[in-house]
Design an enzyme around this catalytic site. Structure first.
Site, PDB file in Angstrom:
ATOM      1  N   LEU A 228       0.899  -1.158   0.000  1.00  0.00           N
ATOM      2  CA  LEU A 228       0.000   0.000   0.000  1.00  0.00           C
ATOM      3  C   LEU A 228       0.934   1.203   0.000  1.00  0.00           C
ATOM      4  O   LEU A 228       1.878   1.237   0.791  1.00  0.00           O
ATOM      5  CB  LEU A 228      -0.866   0.015   1.261  1.00  0.00           C
ATOM      6  CG  LEU A 228      -2.215  -0.701   1.234  1.00  0.00           C
ATOM      7  CD1 LEU A 228      -2.824  -0.695   2.631  1.00  0.00           C
ATOM      8  CD2 LEU A 228      -3.170  -0.053   0.243  1.00  0.00           C
ATOM      9  N   ASP A 229       0.683   2.179  -0.871  1.00  0.00           N
ATOM     10  CA  ASP A 229       1.641   3.271  -0.927  1.00  0.00           C
ATOM     11  C   ASP A 229       1.607   4.090   0.362  1.00  0.00           C
ATOM     12  O   ASP A 229       0.702   3.970   1.187  1.00  0.00           O
ATOM     13  CB  ASP A 229       1.459   4.118  -2.187  1.00  0.00           C
ATOM     14  CG  ASP A 229       0.141   4.870  -2.235  1.00  0.00           C
ATOM     15  OD1 ASP A 229      -0.601   4.804  -1.241  1.00  0.00           O
ATOM     16  OD2 ASP A 229      -0.135   5.514  -3.248  1.00  0.00           O
ATOM     17  N   LYS A 230       2.612   4.910   0.541  1.00  0.00           N
ATOM     18  CA  LYS A 230       2.825   5.617   1.809  1.00  0.00           C
ATOM     19  C   LYS A 230       1.625   6.463   2.237  1.00  0.00           C
ATOM     20  O   LYS A 230       1.253   6.474   3.413  1.00  0.00           O
ATOM     21  CB  LYS A 230       4.089   6.478   1.710  1.00  0.00           C
ATOM     22  CG  LYS A 230       4.603   6.979   3.046  1.00  0.00           C
ATOM     23  CD  LYS A 230       5.976   7.614   2.894  1.00  0.00           C
ATOM     24  CE  LYS A 230       6.535   8.034   4.242  1.00  0.00           C
ATOM     25  NZ  LYS A 230       7.905   8.596   4.128  1.00  0.00           N
TER      26      LYS A 230
ATOM     27  N   SER B 287      -1.465   5.914   1.712  1.00  0.00           N
ATOM     28  CA  SER B 287      -2.666   5.088   1.876  1.00  0.00           C
ATOM     29  C   SER B 287      -2.624   4.344   3.201  1.00  0.00           C
ATOM     30  O   SER B 287      -1.573   4.173   3.813  1.00  0.00           O
ATOM     31  CB  SER B 287      -2.793   4.093   0.728  1.00  0.00           C
ATOM     32  OG  SER B 287      -2.838   4.754  -0.519  1.00  0.00           O
TER      33      SER B 287
END
Length: 264
Positions: A122-124, A126
């Site tokens: 999950l990107d930073k 999110s």
């Protein structure tokens, strides 16, 4: 074949049963099963000459048995580690990397007593559900889009959601030199929608929204396959229940293992 013995006038034949074959497996699989790292990471260690089997530097494709001694970077690794499966609520600001030299990495943040790694990313900016495990064999089965495993998200955007937006998101959006697979999208309110994907392209939801002129202000993953975030608060984790583990193994029974990155 038997061995012949002569005892007085009788001939006795003693049959020796063959020894069972020693189970062997590829080195990268053996390493991943200890929970040290995933298979892909094991391949990187092997290619870098950082893996020894019985004292000798090992190459890709080497097979090992339970009697072999495996070292990675001089550390002897155990072959008897129970499988760990965690549901973790990743907070905003945490990076899904096993590189502990990077600031705010997920490994140091969760601080689990055993060696584990995330399944996908999950990107930073999110938050939400991510699986953590020491089972390198399960990773690719979950990540590959061809296996059609669902991931559900709640997304907030900066503009009012229209029916045209819902329709276009559902039917597929051109990003990253492809068109996204059809998916389920449901409007929750003027600025919030739910989306269920079976794909995991890099920053997929953010790119889809951007293509349609929207900016994501909040993205939260609520579910992966049969496992939901539930009441987990940011930073909390729990073990899969026996029922969840049984269900996920059933869902993965026919899955292929080729990896596809997952980051939204």
């Amino acid at each position: 074949m038997g061995t012949l013995f002569r005892r007085k006038s009788r001939m006795v034949v003693v049959d020796f049963l063959p020894l069972p074959p020693v189970e062997s497996k590829r080195l990268n699989k053996a390493i991943s099963e200890t929970g040290f790292c995933s298979r892909r990471e094991a391949d990187r260690f092997i290619e870098a000459g950082q893996v020894r089997v019985n004292g000798a530097v090992a190459g890709l494709g080497v097979k090992v048995t339970p009697d072999d001694k495996i070292e990675v970077n001089g550390e002897m690794i155990s072959k008897e580690v129970p499988k760990i499966y965690l549901a973790f609520h990743k907070p905003v600001g945490i990076t899904c990397t096993t590189d502990t030299s990077k600031k705010d990495n997920i490994i140091d943040y969760i601080n689990f007593p055993e060696r584990i790694f995330p399944i996908g990313r999950l990107d930073k900016p999110s938050e939400g559900l991510i699986f953590m495990t020491n089972d390198g064999d399960i990773v690719n089965k979950i990540l590959r889009a061809g296996n059609n495993h669902e991931k559900e998200y709640i997304v907030n955007v900066n503009r009012k959601i229209t029916q045209a937006f819902i329709r276009q998101m559902s039917n597929g959006v051109p990003i990253l030199d492809t068109v996204t697979k059809k998916c389920r999208v449901e409007r929750i309110n003027d600025f919030t929608f739910r989306i269920i994907l079976t794909q995991g392209l890099n920053r997929q939801i953010r790119r889809m929204c951007k293509h349609l002129g929207y900016e994501v202000t909040r993205l939260k993953r609520m579910r992966i396959m049969n496992i939901s975030l539930g009441k987990l608060k940011p930073g909390q984790y729990r073990h899969f229940s026996p029922k969840e583990l049984q269900e996920i193994n059933q869902l993965l029974a026919n899955s292929i293992k080729t990896e596809e990155a997952s980051e939204n």
